[in-house]
Design an enzyme around this catalytic site. Structure first.
Site, short mmCIF file in Angstrom:
data_model
loop_
_atom_site.label_atom_id
_atom_site.label_comp_id
_atom_site.label_asym_id
_atom_site.label_seq_id
_atom_site.Cartn_x
_atom_site.Cartn_y
_atom_site.Cartn_z
CG LEU A 126 -4.50 -4.62 -17.22
CD1 LEU A 126 -4.94 -5.65 -17.96
CD2 LEU A 126 -4.07 -3.25 -17.90
CG HIS A 230 0.88 3.76 -8.96
ND1 HIS A 230 1.92 2.97 -9.22
CD2 HIS A 230 0.90 3.95 -7.41
CE1 HIS A 230 2.58 2.61 -8.13
NE2 HIS A 230 2.03 3.06 -7.16
C1 LIG Z 1 -0.56 -2.94 -17.09
C2 LIG Z 1 0.46 -3.98 -17.02
C3 LIG Z 1 -0.73 -5.43 -17.23
C4 LIG Z 1 0.85 -3.89 -18.67
O1 LIG Z 1 2.00 -5.05 -18.95
P1 LIG Z 1 3.45 -4.89 -19.62
O2 LIG Z 1 4.02 -4.00 -18.43
O3 LIG Z 1 3.81 -5.97 -20.07
O4 LIG Z 1 3.07 -3.79 -20.74
P2 LIG Z 1 3.99 -3.41 -21.91
O5 LIG Z 1 3.43 -4.13 -23.08
O6 LIG Z 1 5.46 -3.53 -21.71
O7 LIG Z 1 3.45 -1.77 -22.07
C5 LIG Z 1 2.31 -1.36 -22.72
C6 LIG Z 1 2.41 -0.29 -23.51
O8 LIG Z 1 2.78 0.84 -22.42
C7 LIG Z 1 3.86 1.57 -22.68
N1 LIG Z 1 4.95 2.01 -21.56
C8 LIG Z 1 5.53 1.07 -20.68
N2 LIG Z 1 6.06 1.70 -19.81
C9 LIG Z 1 5.56 3.01 -19.71
C10 LIG Z 1 5.75 4.16 -19.29
N3 LIG Z 1 6.47 4.09 -17.98
N4 LIG Z 1 4.97 5.23 -19.63
C11 LIG Z 1 4.23 5.44 -20.54
N5 LIG Z 1 4.03 4.23 -21.47
C12 LIG Z 1 4.78 3.16 -21.08
C13 LIG Z 1 4.72 0.54 -23.73
O9 LIG Z 1 5.68 1.08 -24.57
C14 LIG Z 1 3.69 -0.37 -24.39
O10 LIG Z 1 3.33 0.87 -25.56
P3 LIG Z 1 2.89 0.31 -27.08
O11 LIG Z 1 1.51 -0.17 -27.11
O12 LIG Z 1 3.35 1.63 -27.84
O13 LIG Z 1 4.15 -0.77 -27.13
C15 LIG Z 1 1.26 -4.20 -16.24
O14 LIG Z 1 2.47 -3.20 -16.37
C16 LIG Z 1 1.05 -4.23 -14.84
O15 LIG Z 1 0.47 -5.18 -14.31
N6 LIG Z 1 1.25 -3.15 -14.10
C17 LIG Z 1 1.01 -3.03 -12.40
C18 LIG Z 1 -0.58 -2.98 -12.36
C19 LIG Z 1 -1.46 -1.88 -12.61
O16 LIG Z 1 -0.92 -0.77 -12.12
N7 LIG Z 1 -2.54 -2.26 -13.40
C20 LIG Z 1 -3.34 -0.93 -13.73
C21 LIG Z 1 -4.33 -0.66 -12.56
S1 LIG Z 1 -5.44 0.27 -13.25
C22 LIG Z 1 -6.83 -0.82 -13.91
O17 LIG Z 1 -6.70 -1.91 -13.44
C23 LIG Z 1 -7.92 -0.28 -14.69
C24 LIG Z 1 -7.17 -0.12 -16.15
C25 LIG Z 1 -7.53 -1.53 -17.01
O18 LIG Z 1 -8.07 -2.52 -16.54
O19 LIG Z 1 -7.15 -1.68 -18.06
#
Ligand SMILES: CC(C)(COP(=O)(O)OP(=O)(O)OC[C@H]1O[C@@H](n2cnc3c(N)ncnc32)[C@H](O)[C@@H]1OP(=O)(O)O)[C@@H](O)C(=O)NCCC(=O)NCCSC(=O)CCC(=O)O
Length: 338
Positions: A126, A230
């Site tokens: 993701l 992370h």
């Molecule tokens: C994971 C995503 C795709 C999520 O996209 P966005 O950041 O736009 O998401 P978002 O809609 O803003 O946030 C989703 C939910 O998390 C909450 N949220 C945001 N920041 C937060 C924080 N620091 N701590 C806790 N919760 C948090 C938001 O309020 C929202 O909750 P509400 O629902 O309450 O509104 C991205 O952040 C990303 O690419 N991250 C980096 C890559 C990564 O680490 N990927 C996961 C690796 S692990 C993996 O791939 C396996 C897991 C999998 O495949 O699902």
């Protein structure tokens, strides 16, 4: 609008870009063109395959911006893990050391090496490029997989899990790995992570400690990150937790990031999603839905405002949404409210 679709051979440059941007510790996206090409090929074959039970299929999808054609991110599902290469994890359990005579009662934790998730379905890979974060894009990327699990259950296992990226710094140093490296390996975390990502995992079986490890013998730094994610992975974990995923004591063998799991039928979006007949029309609904077509090979999903006519079991979709989903009037769609 972002639309999810199966990855194609022509997406290799975009996938390389995602691999570069995703950074250290993102095991499933190593910066290795041959490996990524192989992953695309495997996904293309998997989407074409007639399947009656989960096997070695790996489904990789991308989010495409319908206006620019730009790839915004990736999302994947492995149908059944560990059938070709062993899949390892540590399980944290408790052991009690008790002496009635000395009145000593110590509860200690041990990490046990194992292959408990063999055969389970993994949601993975993701990644949303930073400029596309926010709004509904992250939710679309994560949850579109649950519409697929609901629509095509025969392709997936009853148990669904995700390995969350654990703690490492900006240079890719993991405190948990540092401890393992000192005692059992001599290679850096980034190299171990890379070798795992490209499927060369033989060194794990050769060098990993096989006997249970007492957690209280680890360094303070290593102990502190067991089961921690992370910081950039917190939103991904939050979304899975809201779907009902929980950690049942399994952690990654390299960075000790938590593994979370849920029975397929208990995943909130699987339970709440429903099918309806699409009617292409303008509507005034303000309710956000995640919506997909019901075609596996040409799977499409997006997040949009949809009108739902419960009495007629119709989903009212605008023209641009219908075009993104590749559907015509009367086609079946699956949707879940956001
Ligand atoms: C994971 C995503 C795709 C999520 O996209 P966005 O950041 O736009 O998401 P978002 O809609 O803003 O946030 C989703 C939910 O998390 C909450 N949220 C945001 N920041 C937060 C924080 N620091 N701590 C806790 N919760 C948090 C938001 O309020 C929202 O909750 P509400 O629902 O309450 O509104 C991205 O952040 C990303 O690419 N991250 C980096 C890559 C990564 O680490 N990927 C996961 C690796 S692990 C993996 O791939 C396996 C897991 C999998 O495949 O699902």
């Amino acid at each position: 609008m972002l639309v999810i679709r199966p990855i194609r051979e022509s997406d290799i440059d975009a996938l390389m870009l995602c691999a570069e941007e995703s950074g250290h510790g993102f095991t499933s996206l190593p910066v290795d063109e041959d490996m990524l090409k192989g992953r695309i090929c495997h996904s293309v074959e998997s989407f074409k395959k007639h399947v009656t039970e989960p096997g070695m299929e790996g489904y990789l999808m991308v989010a495409e911006d319908t206006e620019t054609g730009e790839i915004a991110g990736t999302t994947g599902i492995e149908a059944a893990i560990g059938l070709d290469n062993p899949f390892y994890s540590y399980h944290i359990s408790k052991v009690v050391h008790h002496s009635r005579r000395l009145n000593v009662h110590n509860i200690v934790e041990v990490l046990t090496f194992g292959n408990d998730y063999t055969g389970a379905t993994e949601v993975c890979t993701l990644f949303l490029r930073p400029e596309f974060r926010g709004g509904l894009n992250g939710k679309l990327l994560s949850k579109c997989r649950f519409l697929m699990l609901a629509q095509f259950p025969e392709r997936f296992s009853d148990v669904v899990f995700a390995e969350m990226r654990g703690v490492s710094d900006e240079n890719g140093n993991s405190p948990f790995w540092a401890w393992l490296k000192e005692h059992f390996f001599s290679i850096d975390f980034t190299l171990a992570d890379y070798l795992t990502g490209i499927g060369q995992k033989g060194f794990i079986a050769d060098l990993m400690p096989k006997l249970p490890i007492y957690v209280n013998l680890l360094s303070d730094e290593a102990r502190a990150v067991i089961g921690q994610v992370h910081e950039k992975t917190r939103p991904a974990l939050k979304m899975l937790e809201k779907e009902g995923f929980t950690c049942r004591g399994h952690v990654d063998i390299f960075d000790a990031g938590p593994t979370v799991e849920c029975l397929r039928q208990n995943i909130s979006s699987v339970r709440r999603s429903f099918t309806a007949t699409a009617q292409i029309t303008e509507h005034s609904s303000a309710q956000d839905f995640l919506i997909s077509n019901t075609d596996f090979e040409e799977f499409r999903a997006t997040a949009a405002k949809i009108g739902v006519d419960e009495e007629r079991n119709m989903a009212l979709v605008s023209k641009d949404v219908a075009a993104a989903l590749n559907i015509v009037d009367g086609d079946a769609v699956r949707l879940v409210s956001l």
